[in-house]
Motif scaffolding. Structure first.
Motif, PDB file in Angstrom:
ATOM      1  N   LEU A 164       3.138   1.819  -2.199  1.00  0.00           N
ATOM      2  CA  LEU A 164       3.578   1.914  -3.584  1.00  0.00           C
ATOM      3  C   LEU A 164       4.977   1.356  -3.793  1.00  0.00           C
ATOM      4  CD1 LEU A 164       2.188   5.445  -4.517  1.00  0.00           C
ATOM      5  CD2 LEU A 164       1.083   3.223  -4.758  1.00  0.00           C
ATOM      6  N   SER A 201       7.552   2.479  -6.721  1.00  0.00           N
ATOM      7  CA  SER A 201       6.759   2.652  -7.929  1.00  0.00           C
ATOM      8  C   SER A 201       6.736   4.123  -8.309  1.00  0.00           C
ATOM      9  CB  SER A 201       5.337   2.147  -7.692  1.00  0.00           C
ATOM     10  OG  SER A 201       4.538   2.447  -8.801  1.00  0.00           O
ATOM     11  N   GLU A 225      -5.675   4.449 -11.454  1.00  0.00           N
ATOM     12  CA  GLU A 225      -5.820   5.600 -12.340  1.00  0.00           C
ATOM     13  C   GLU A 225      -5.805   5.197 -13.816  1.00  0.00           C
ATOM     14  OE1 GLU A 225      -3.573   9.851 -13.087  1.00  0.00           O
ATOM     15  OE2 GLU A 225      -2.418   8.087 -12.558  1.00  0.00           O
ATOM     16  N   LEU A 255       4.231   5.259  -9.932  1.00  0.00           N
ATOM     17  CA  LEU A 255       2.800   5.531 -10.050  1.00  0.00           C
ATOM     18  C   LEU A 255       2.323   6.238  -8.787  1.00  0.00           C
ATOM     19  CD1 LEU A 255       1.696   2.110 -11.574  1.00  0.00           C
ATOM     20  CD2 LEU A 255       2.197   4.240 -12.775  1.00  0.00           C
ATOM     21  N   THR A 272       3.550  -2.901 -13.384  1.00  0.00           N
ATOM     22  CA  THR A 272       2.546  -2.601 -12.362  1.00  0.00           C
ATOM     23  C   THR A 272       1.476  -1.724 -12.987  1.00  0.00           C
ATOM     24  OG1 THR A 272       3.850  -0.698 -11.600  1.00  0.00           O
ATOM     25  CG2 THR A 272       4.095  -2.744 -10.366  1.00  0.00           C
ATOM     26  N   SER A 273       0.274  -1.797 -12.447  1.00  0.00           N
ATOM     27  CA  SER A 273      -0.789  -0.903 -12.882  1.00  0.00           C
ATOM     28  C   SER A 273      -1.477  -0.351 -11.650  1.00  0.00           C
ATOM     29  CB  SER A 273      -1.786  -1.638 -13.778  1.00  0.00           C
ATOM     30  OG  SER A 273      -2.464  -2.627 -13.046  1.00  0.00           O
ATOM     31  N   CYS A 274      -2.132   0.789 -11.836  1.00  0.00           N
ATOM     32  CA  CYS A 274      -2.798   1.426 -10.699  1.00  0.00           C
ATOM     33  C   CYS A 274      -4.250   1.732 -11.054  1.00  0.00           C
ATOM     34  CB  CYS A 274      -2.056   2.695 -10.278  1.00  0.00           C
ATOM     35  SG  CYS A 274      -2.146   4.046 -11.459  1.00  0.00           S
ATOM     36  N   TYR A 291      -1.026   6.374  -7.611  1.00  0.00           N
ATOM     37  CA  TYR A 291      -2.236   5.863  -6.987  1.00  0.00           C
ATOM     38  C   TYR A 291      -2.053   4.406  -6.563  1.00  0.00           C
ATOM     39  CZ  TYR A 291      -4.502  10.070  -8.680  1.00  0.00           C
ATOM     40  OH  TYR A 291      -4.848  11.372  -8.919  1.00  0.00           O
ATOM     41  N   ASN A 292      -3.034   3.880  -5.835  1.00  0.00           N
ATOM     42  CA  ASN A 292      -2.953   2.505  -5.336  1.00  0.00           C
ATOM     43  C   ASN A 292      -2.688   1.515  -6.456  1.00  0.00           C
ATOM     44  OD1 ASN A 292      -3.571   3.505  -2.851  1.00  0.00           O
ATOM     45  ND2 ASN A 292      -5.713   2.866  -2.891  1.00  0.00           N
ATOM     46  N   LEU A 293      -1.758   0.601  -6.213  1.00  0.00           N
ATOM     47  CA  LEU A 293      -1.431  -0.424  -7.192  1.00  0.00           C
ATOM     48  C   LEU A 293      -2.538  -1.472  -7.228  1.00  0.00           C
ATOM     49  CD1 LEU A 293       2.366  -0.882  -6.408  1.00  0.00           C
ATOM     50  CD2 LEU A 293       1.312   0.512  -8.186  1.00  0.00           C
ATOM     51  N   ARG A 294      -2.861  -1.946  -8.434  1.00  0.00           N
ATOM     52  CA  ARG A 294      -3.917  -2.944  -8.603  1.00  0.00           C
ATOM     53  C   ARG A 294      -3.407  -4.265  -9.148  1.00  0.00           C
ATOM     54  NH1 ARG A 294      -7.640  -2.347  -5.532  1.00  0.00           N
ATOM     55  NH2 ARG A 294      -9.508  -2.453  -6.761  1.00  0.00           N
ATOM     56  N   ASN A 300       0.815  -1.211   0.000  1.00  0.00           N
ATOM     57  CA  ASN A 300       0.000   0.000   0.000  1.00  0.00           C
ATOM     58  C   ASN A 300       0.855   1.269   0.000  1.00  0.00           C
ATOM     59  OD1 ASN A 300       0.899  -0.427   2.646  1.00  0.00           O
ATOM     60  ND2 ASN A 300      -0.846   0.680   3.496  1.00  0.00           N
TER      61      ASN A 300
END
Length: 85
Positions: free
Chosen positions: A21, A40, A64, A42, A60-62, A44-47, A19
């Motif tokens: 990042l 990261s 957003e 990025l 990684t993706s977030c 926003y929260n990582l998904r 959490n």
């Protein structure tokens, strides 16, 4: 403290996204301490976190809608990419 939000394993590597990042790389054969911790780029929260098919890095993706690609052995920050989908 960090909370694990994503756990992904492929062969002997485990990628843990938190959490805060961070993406933590572990080797299943030596779980006592992480191999390396990556921050990261990025915001926003990582998904999702996945290893590249070549096993040279990870994506990684977030929430957003951005995707980031980073390489395990890259000391150069210019080798970290972020794409807005």
């Amino acid at each position: 403290t960090s909370i694990i939000v994503i756990l992904y394993s492929q062969r002997s590597k485990v990628l843990i996204a938190t959490n805060t990042l961070e993406v933590v790389l572990h080797d299943l054969r030596q779980m006592e301490q992480p191999v390396k911790t990556y921050n990261s780029n990025l915001s926003y929260n990582l998904r999702c976190v996945r290893s590249l098919t070549s096993e040279e890095g990870f994506a990684t993706s977030c929430i957003e809608g951005r995707v980031s690609i980073a390489y395990f052995n890259a000391d150069d920050v210019s080798l970290i990419y972020a794409i807005h989908c």
